[in-house]
Structures are given as C-alpha cells and as structure tokens.
Design a protein around this motif. Structure first.
Motif, PDB file in Angstrom:
ATOM      1  N   ARG A  23       0.850  -1.197   0.000  1.00  0.00           N
ATOM      2  CA  ARG A  23       0.000   0.000   0.000  1.00  0.00           C
ATOM      3  C   ARG A  23       0.881   1.241   0.000  1.00  0.00           C
ATOM      4  N   ARG A  34      -9.922  14.111  -4.942  1.00  0.00           N
ATOM      5  CA  ARG A  34      -8.882  13.318  -5.611  1.00  0.00           C
ATOM      6  C   ARG A  34      -7.776  12.984  -4.624  1.00  0.00           C
ATOM      7  N   ARG A 121      -3.278   3.095   1.017  1.00  0.00           N
ATOM      8  CA  ARG A 121      -4.178   2.507   0.016  1.00  0.00           C
ATOM      9  C   ARG A 121      -3.398   1.726  -1.026  1.00  0.00           C
ATOM     10  N   LYS A 122      -4.085   0.797  -1.681  1.00  0.00           N
ATOM     11  CA  LYS A 122      -3.481   0.137  -2.833  1.00  0.00           C
ATOM     12  C   LYS A 122      -3.384   1.199  -3.924  1.00  0.00           C
ATOM     13  N   ARG A 124      -3.754   1.241  -7.090  1.00  0.00           N
ATOM     14  CA  ARG A 124      -4.702   1.189  -8.216  1.00  0.00           C
ATOM     15  C   ARG A 124      -6.133   1.283  -7.707  1.00  0.00           C
ATOM     16  N   GLY A 125      -7.030   1.757  -8.562  1.00  0.00           N
ATOM     17  CA  GLY A 125      -8.444   1.788  -8.202  1.00  0.00           C
ATOM     18  C   GLY A 125      -8.875   3.009  -7.410  1.00  0.00           C
ATOM     19  N   VAL A 126      -8.033   4.048  -7.355  1.00  0.00           N
ATOM     20  CA  VAL A 126      -8.419   5.287  -6.695  1.00  0.00           C
ATOM     21  C   VAL A 126      -8.304   6.430  -7.689  1.00  0.00           C
ATOM     22  N   ARG A 127      -9.098   7.459  -7.499  1.00  0.00           N
ATOM     23  CA  ARG A 127      -9.100   8.638  -8.371  1.00  0.00           C
ATOM     24  C   ARG A 127      -7.950   9.557  -7.959  1.00  0.00           C
ATOM     25  N   ARG A 133      -0.948  10.183 -10.596  1.00  0.00           N
ATOM     26  CA  ARG A 133      -1.195   9.080 -11.539  1.00  0.00           C
ATOM     27  C   ARG A 133       0.084   8.740 -12.295  1.00  0.00           C
ATOM     28  N   ARG A 136       2.430   6.930  -9.873  1.00  0.00           N
ATOM     29  CA  ARG A 136       1.940   5.555  -9.669  1.00  0.00           C
ATOM     30  C   ARG A 136       2.262   4.664 -10.856  1.00  0.00           C
ATOM     31  N   ASP A 137       2.006   5.159 -12.062  1.00  0.00           N
ATOM     32  CA  ASP A 137       2.228   4.350 -13.260  1.00  0.00           C
ATOM     33  C   ASP A 137       3.701   4.022 -13.473  1.00  0.00           C
TER      34      ASP A 137
END
Length: 140
Positions: A23, A34, A121-122, A124-127, A133, A136-137
C-alpha cells in the motif's frame, strides 16, 4: 507572464512516495476528492527536501519519516483540467519525487482546509491527481 500573456513560471514542488505492505500513503484533497501523494510547493529558498519535510509536518503532523531519497525530478507542461481537447494552460510544473522506506505514526490531518483524509491505500483503483497518476504508473 511572457510577451503573449501566458503564465510560464515554474511551480516547484516536492512529493513523497511511502510504501508499506503493498500500500502507498495517499492524502485526499477536500475540494475535488482526488487522492495524491503528500507534498506541496516550495517556499523561498528552501531545498526540495526541506519543502517536503515542511509540507509533511503541515499536512500530517504525527507522521515520522525515515531517510528520504530523491527518485526523480519531473518537468512538464501542465495540461488544463477538464476535457482533453482543451489547449494546455502553458504553466510548467516541476516536481521532485522522494521515496522513503520508513514512515510511522498516526495519519492525523493537520491542514483540514486542504485535506480531508489520509490513508495507506493500494495504488490502483483510486481517483488520483494527474501528477500522482504519473508517479503511480512509473513506480507501481
């Protein structure tokens, strides 16, 4: 502003990436709900690392950080928010992304006008915000 009236000043900021048991530490902006990696804009002559430590103290005052390591500096033109077909705003962004392997303490929000939640949080799957973003990517 440049001769054409476009805003061209660099918005220098620092972001923190802290991961624990699959996480990542994220904070949620109150105004648009967001999620983003914690951090913020530099003030005066502070270094990127000083900026990050100050921002974390303001946003998450109970959080204790271990050693910070610079992962990457991002420099790009920031797109306008909203529909994809709109032209870019012309504003340039520059973010110093730091990684830490040690983060402990309670996730109490310090700046309640800007943020309403902090959580592990994990990724992926969050705005997420566009900068978060991208981070994360590239990392997850």
């Amino acid at each position: 502003m440049d001769k054409g009236g476009a805003y061209t000043e660099m918005a220098k900021s620092s972001k923190l990436v802290a991961a624990k048991r699959g996480r990542v530490l994220l904070v949620r902006r109150r105004r648009d709900q967001r999620w983003m990696f914690p951090g913020g804009r530099r003030r005066g002559r502070e270094s990127d690392k000083q900026c990050l430590r100050r921002e974390i103290k303001e946003e998450l005052p109970k959080l204790k950080l271990g050693r910070l390591r610079l992962w990457k500096e991002l420099k790009a033109k920031k797109p306008r928010s909203g529909r994809k077909k709109k032209p870019r705003s012309g504003r340039k962004m520059s973010d110093a992304i730091f990684i830490t392997t040690k983060a402990s303490g309670r996730l109490a929000i310090g700046d309640k006008q800007e943020l309403d939640k902090a959580a592990w949080r994990k990724p992926r799957g969050v705005r997420l915000t566009p900068t978060s973003r991208y981070i994360r990517d590239k990392l997850f």
